[in-house]
Design a protein around this motif. Structure first.
Motif, PDB file in Angstrom:
ATOM      1  N   PRO A  48       0.833  -1.206   0.000  1.00 54.82           N
ATOM      2  CA  PRO A  48       0.000   0.000   0.000  1.00 54.82           C
ATOM      3  C   PRO A  48       0.869   1.258   0.000  1.00 54.82           C
ATOM      4  CG  PRO A  48      -0.812  -1.578   1.608  1.00 54.82           C
ATOM      5  CD  PRO A  48       0.482  -2.118   1.101  1.00 54.82           C
ATOM      6  N   PRO A  49       0.534   2.258  -0.804  1.00 55.91           N
ATOM      7  CA  PRO A  49       1.387   3.453  -0.905  1.00 55.91           C
ATOM      8  C   PRO A  49       1.533   4.206   0.406  1.00 55.91           C
ATOM      9  CG  PRO A  49      -0.718   3.789  -2.032  1.00 55.91           C
ATOM     10  CD  PRO A  49      -0.645   2.341  -1.689  1.00 55.91           C
ATOM     11  N   CYS A  50       0.491   4.248   1.222  1.00 53.64           N
ATOM     12  CA  CYS A  50       0.575   4.952   2.502  1.00 53.64           C
ATOM     13  C   CYS A  50       1.638   4.340   3.410  1.00 53.64           C
ATOM     14  CB  CYS A  50      -0.775   4.937   3.213  1.00 53.64           C
ATOM     15  SG  CYS A  50      -2.055   5.888   2.390  1.00 53.64           S
ATOM     16  N   ASP A 103     -15.150  -9.503   5.374  1.00 54.36           N
ATOM     17  CA  ASP A 103     -14.244  -8.521   4.764  1.00 54.36           C
ATOM     18  C   ASP A 103     -13.074  -9.241   4.089  1.00 54.36           C
ATOM     19  OD1 ASP A 103     -15.680  -6.312   5.496  1.00 54.36           O
ATOM     20  OD2 ASP A 103     -14.462  -5.819   7.253  1.00 54.36           O
ATOM     21  N   ASP A 104     -12.720  -8.797   2.884  1.00 50.37           N
ATOM     22  CA  ASP A 104     -11.523  -9.309   2.204  1.00 50.37           C
ATOM     23  C   ASP A 104     -10.330  -8.454   2.611  1.00 50.37           C
ATOM     24  OD1 ASP A 104     -12.749 -11.403   0.740  1.00 50.37           O
ATOM     25  OD2 ASP A 104     -13.538  -9.933  -0.685  1.00 50.37           O
ATOM     26  N   VAL A 105      -9.294  -9.108   3.075  1.00 57.13           N
ATOM     27  CA  VAL A 105      -8.104  -8.393   3.552  1.00 57.13           C
ATOM     28  C   VAL A 105      -6.861  -9.004   2.916  1.00 57.13           C
ATOM     29  CG1 VAL A 105      -9.191  -7.751   5.748  1.00 57.13           C
ATOM     30  CG2 VAL A 105      -7.855  -9.876   5.589  1.00 57.13           C
ATOM     31  N   ALA A 106      -5.795  -8.208   2.885  1.00 57.09           N
ATOM     32  CA  ALA A 106      -4.472  -8.679   2.453  1.00 57.09           C
ATOM     33  C   ALA A 106      -3.535  -8.619   3.650  1.00 57.09           C
ATOM     34  CB  ALA A 106      -3.935  -7.827   1.311  1.00 57.09           C
ATOM     35  N   ILE A 107      -2.736  -9.658   3.826  1.00 55.78           N
ATOM     36  CA  ILE A 107      -1.826  -9.758   4.968  1.00 55.78           C
ATOM     37  C   ILE A 107      -0.401  -9.544   4.480  1.00 55.78           C
ATOM     38  CG2 ILE A 107      -1.041 -11.216   6.862  1.00 55.78           C
ATOM     39  CD1 ILE A 107      -3.640 -12.787   6.599  1.00 55.78           C
ATOM     40  N   TRP A 108       0.313  -8.650   5.154  1.00 47.93           N
ATOM     41  CA  TRP A 108       1.702  -8.341   4.842  1.00 47.93           C
ATOM     42  C   TRP A 108       2.542  -8.521   6.105  1.00 47.93           C
ATOM     43  CZ3 TRP A 108       2.696  -6.360  -0.180  1.00 47.93           C
ATOM     44  CH2 TRP A 108       1.554  -6.033  -0.906  1.00 47.93           C
ATOM     45  N   ALA A 109       3.860  -8.630   5.939  1.00 49.07           N
ATOM     46  CA  ALA A 109       4.754  -8.752   7.091  1.00 49.07           C
ATOM     47  C   ALA A 109       6.058  -8.023   6.793  1.00 49.07           C
ATOM     48  CB  ALA A 109       5.024 -10.220   7.415  1.00 49.07           C
ATOM     49  N   PHE A 110       6.626  -7.411   7.819  1.00 49.63           N
ATOM     50  CA  PHE A 110       7.934  -6.766   7.676  1.00 49.63           C
ATOM     51  C   PHE A 110       8.603  -6.710   9.040  1.00 49.63           C
ATOM     52  CE2 PHE A 110       4.440  -3.739   7.763  1.00 49.63           C
ATOM     53  CZ  PHE A 110       4.746  -2.866   8.799  1.00 49.63           C
ATOM     54  N   HIS A 144       6.209  -7.238  12.272  1.00 50.77           N
ATOM     55  CA  HIS A 144       4.962  -6.506  12.094  1.00 50.77           C
ATOM     56  C   HIS A 144       4.067  -7.273  11.123  1.00 50.77           C
ATOM     57  CE1 HIS A 144       7.423  -3.393  13.908  1.00 50.77           C
ATOM     58  NE2 HIS A 144       6.375  -2.591  14.003  1.00 50.77           N
ATOM     59  N   ILE A 145       2.837  -7.539  11.534  1.00 51.36           N
ATOM     60  CA  ILE A 145       1.834  -8.186  10.686  1.00 51.36           C
ATOM     61  C   ILE A 145       0.805  -7.120  10.314  1.00 51.36           C
ATOM     62  CG2 ILE A 145       0.133 -10.023  10.471  1.00 51.36           C
ATOM     63  CD1 ILE A 145       2.916 -11.100  10.821  1.00 51.36           C
ATOM     64  N   LEU A 146       0.802  -6.734   9.047  1.00 52.83           N
ATOM     65  CA  LEU A 146      -0.112  -5.702   8.558  1.00 52.83           C
ATOM     66  C   LEU A 146      -1.314  -6.359   7.885  1.00 52.83           C
ATOM     67  CD1 LEU A 146      -0.866  -2.759   7.703  1.00 52.83           C
ATOM     68  CD2 LEU A 146       0.578  -3.128   5.687  1.00 52.83           C
ATOM     69  N   VAL A 147      -2.515  -5.942   8.286  1.00 52.43           N
ATOM     70  CA  VAL A 147      -3.757  -6.429   7.682  1.00 52.43           C
ATOM     71  C   VAL A 147      -4.466  -5.229   7.064  1.00 52.43           C
ATOM     72  CG1 VAL A 147      -5.917  -7.663   8.063  1.00 52.43           C
ATOM     73  CG2 VAL A 147      -3.906  -8.246   9.432  1.00 52.43           C
ATOM     74  N   VAL A 148      -4.691  -5.276   5.755  1.00 52.32           N
ATOM     75  CA  VAL A 148      -5.265  -4.149   5.019  1.00 52.32           C
ATOM     76  C   VAL A 148      -6.604  -4.567   4.429  1.00 52.32           C
ATOM     77  CG1 VAL A 148      -4.895  -2.442   3.212  1.00 52.32           C
ATOM     78  CG2 VAL A 148      -2.939  -3.382   4.438  1.00 52.32           C
ATOM     79  N   LYS A 149      -7.643  -3.818   4.753  1.00 47.60           N
ATOM     80  CA  LYS A 149      -8.956  -4.083   4.167  1.00 47.60           C
ATOM     81  C   LYS A 149      -8.951  -3.683   2.698  1.00 47.60           C
ATOM     82  CE  LYS A 149     -12.644  -3.011   6.408  1.00 47.60           C
ATOM     83  NZ  LYS A 149     -13.690  -2.310   7.199  1.00 47.60           N
ATOM     84  N   LYS A 150      -9.575  -4.507   1.872  1.00 47.35           N
ATOM     85  CA  LYS A 150      -9.653  -4.210   0.446  1.00 47.35           C
ATOM     86  C   LYS A 150     -10.873  -3.365   0.097  1.00 47.35           C
ATOM     87  CE  LYS A 150      -7.158  -8.261  -1.214  1.00 47.35           C
ATOM     88  NZ  LYS A 150      -7.174  -9.398  -2.141  1.00 47.35           N
ATOM     89  N   GLN A 151     -11.800  -3.228   1.026  1.00 46.21           N
ATOM     90  CA  GLN A 151     -12.979  -2.427   0.754  1.00 46.21           C
ATOM     91  C   GLN A 151     -12.610  -0.956   0.655  1.00 46.21           C
ATOM     92  OE1 GLN A 151     -12.931  -5.020   2.578  1.00 46.21           O
ATOM     93  NE2 GLN A 151     -14.634  -6.314   1.946  1.00 46.21           N
ATOM     94  N   ALA A 152     -13.395  -0.205  -0.116  1.00 41.38           N
ATOM     95  CA  ALA A 152     -13.072   1.194  -0.398  1.00 41.38           C
ATOM     96  C   ALA A 152     -13.111   2.068   0.843  1.00 41.38           C
ATOM     97  CB  ALA A 152     -14.037   1.749  -1.453  1.00 41.38           C
ATOM     98  N   CYS A 175      -5.025   6.399   8.611  1.00 45.02           N
ATOM     99  CA  CYS A 175      -5.299   7.325   9.700  1.00 45.02           C
ATOM    100  C   CYS A 175      -4.410   8.561   9.657  1.00 45.02           C
ATOM    101  CB  CYS A 175      -5.123   6.624  11.051  1.00 45.02           C
ATOM    102  SG  CYS A 175      -3.427   6.086  11.395  1.00 45.02           S
ATOM    103  N   VAL A 176      -3.358   8.550   8.829  1.00 48.28           N
ATOM    104  CA  VAL A 176      -2.448   9.694   8.749  1.00 48.28           C
ATOM    105  C   VAL A 176      -2.883  10.666   7.649  1.00 48.28           C
ATOM    106  CG1 VAL A 176      -0.054  10.429   8.386  1.00 48.28           C
ATOM    107  CG2 VAL A 176      -0.543   8.319   9.647  1.00 48.28           C
ATOM    108  N   CYS A 177      -3.073  10.157   6.436  1.00 48.12           N
ATOM    109  CA  CYS A 177      -3.418  11.042   5.323  1.00 48.12           C
ATOM    110  C   CYS A 177      -4.891  10.922   4.918  1.00 48.12           C
ATOM    111  CB  CYS A 177      -2.538  10.759   4.110  1.00 48.12           C
ATOM    112  SG  CYS A 177      -2.827   9.132   3.361  1.00 48.12           S
ATOM    113  N   HIS A 178      -5.618   9.964   5.511  1.00 50.15           N
ATOM    114  CA  HIS A 178      -7.044   9.759   5.243  1.00 50.15           C
ATOM    115  C   HIS A 178      -7.316   9.377   3.789  1.00 50.15           C
ATOM    116  CE1 HIS A 178      -7.781  11.359   9.219  1.00 50.15           C
ATOM    117  NE2 HIS A 178      -7.076  12.426   8.892  1.00 50.15           N
ATOM    118  N   ALA A 179      -6.292   8.887   3.098  1.00 49.53           N
ATOM    119  CA  ALA A 179      -6.480   8.401   1.728  1.00 49.53           C
ATOM    120  C   ALA A 179      -6.862   6.935   1.776  1.00 49.53           C
ATOM    121  CB  ALA A 179      -5.197   8.584   0.913  1.00 49.53           C
ATOM    122  N   HIS A 180      -7.489   6.459   0.699  1.00 52.35           N
ATOM    123  CA  HIS A 180      -7.848   5.049   0.626  1.00 52.35           C
ATOM    124  C   HIS A 180      -6.586   4.212   0.689  1.00 52.35           C
ATOM    125  CE1 HIS A 180     -12.065   5.703  -0.027  1.00 52.35           C
ATOM    126  NE2 HIS A 180     -11.825   6.510  -1.054  1.00 52.35           N
TER     127      HIS A 180
END
Length: 286
Positions: free
Chosen positions: A93-95, A237-244, A263-271, A276-281
């Motif tokens: 995700p770009p954010c 909800d459809d989510v994508a799981i990332w790790a770093f 870090h386990i990142l879970v990102v919702k795919k819904q619009a 929470c920082v830039c409020h962008a999708h």
């Protein structure tokens, strides 16, 4: 020689045959060289047009080799285009790159690994379960390779999943599909400390572990349910799981970067999922 009553004198010209033949040969060579140059230029032009036409582009040519369209205007046919990135090399995700890694105290160019896609299940939000399950294929193919032996041992992932032996009978169940015998408990594991990250809710320190009984890899811990409510996860909800994870780096005896938790990142795919920082999708690219 002069003639009587002539208005001007006549000159006698001596014909040199050898000189005339040499001039004719020189003129012939010059014509041949000129014809050869024109043929070479025409051949180069046709080769350029054929190569460009095979790539599906239209290139104007006005008699000079350098007079072609810019390279970024060449249209590559679908058969020659590179294949889409594999699931393991999907763009993060770009954010996350733009500001979220720095907000977590990590370097902005940290490698981010795609683990797996998942649909949030009822048990992921159940208060009696209180855990988030990571798909087995993502754990084996993408998560385990980025962990150290110590991290694998802490998460009970040092060995691959144990399969049920052949011939072993499934547990007896009643008419309501409930176990009729007591559930066998596996060995208790404290788990590997990790940060469960959501671009909308922030981060929460929890534990990653694999259960001996079901061989499922889960994220669990105190405060899990409250954090998932802040993430606004819903069943289905459809989510994508990332790790770093950031590794320690020393330069001339000085720590440039420190070790971090996984870090386990879970990102919702819904619009409606927003950073929470830039409020962008915050929808990841597929």
């Amino acid at each position: 020689m002069c003639l009587v009553d002539a208005k001007r004198s006549l000159e006698i010209v001596v014909y040199d045959r050898a000189f005339a033949e040499s001039q004719q040969r020189a003129n012939k060579r010059a014509r041949q060289d000129e014809a050869s140059a024109k043929s070479s230029s025409s051949s180069s032009s046709s080769l350029l047009e054929e190569a460009t036409a095979s790539a599906g582009a239209i290139v104007p040519y006005v008699g000079a080799v350098h007079d072609v369209a810019p390279i970024n205007s060449v249209v590559v046919p679908p058969s020659l285009q590179p294949p889409p990135p594999a699931a393991g090399s999907r763009e993060a995700p770009p954010c996350l790159r733009r500001h979220f890694l720095q907000a977590l105290g990590l370097r902005a160019d940290l490698p981010v690994h795609f683990i797996h896609d998942k649909r949030v299940s009822k048990t992921d939000l159940d208060g009696h379960q209180s855990r988030f399950r990571i798909p087995l294929d993502g754990v084996e193919r993408h998560l385990r390779p980025i962990l150290s032996p110590q991290e694998l041992e802490a998460a009970n992932l040092l060995e691959g999943p144990r399969r049920r032996p052949r011939g072993q009978q499934p547990e007896p169940r009643d008419g309501n599909n409930r176990r009729t015998t007591a559930k066998k408990k596996g060995k208790a594991h404290g788990g590997l400390p990790v940060m469960l990250v959501d671009l909308q809710a922030g981060a929460k320190e929890l534990r990653l572990s694999r259960w001996d009984s079901s061989q499922g890899t889960i994220v669990k811990g105190e405060g899990y349910l409250q954090f998932t409510r802040q993430c606004t996860f819903k069943e289905g909800d459809d989510v994508a799981i990332w790790a770093f994870v950031q590794r320690r780096f020393r330069l001339f005896g000085v720590d440039v970067w420190d070790d971090s938790l996984l870090h386990i990142l879970v990102v919702k795919k819904q619009a409606e999922a927003r950073c929470c920082v830039c409020h962008a999708h915050a929808q990841p690219e597929s």
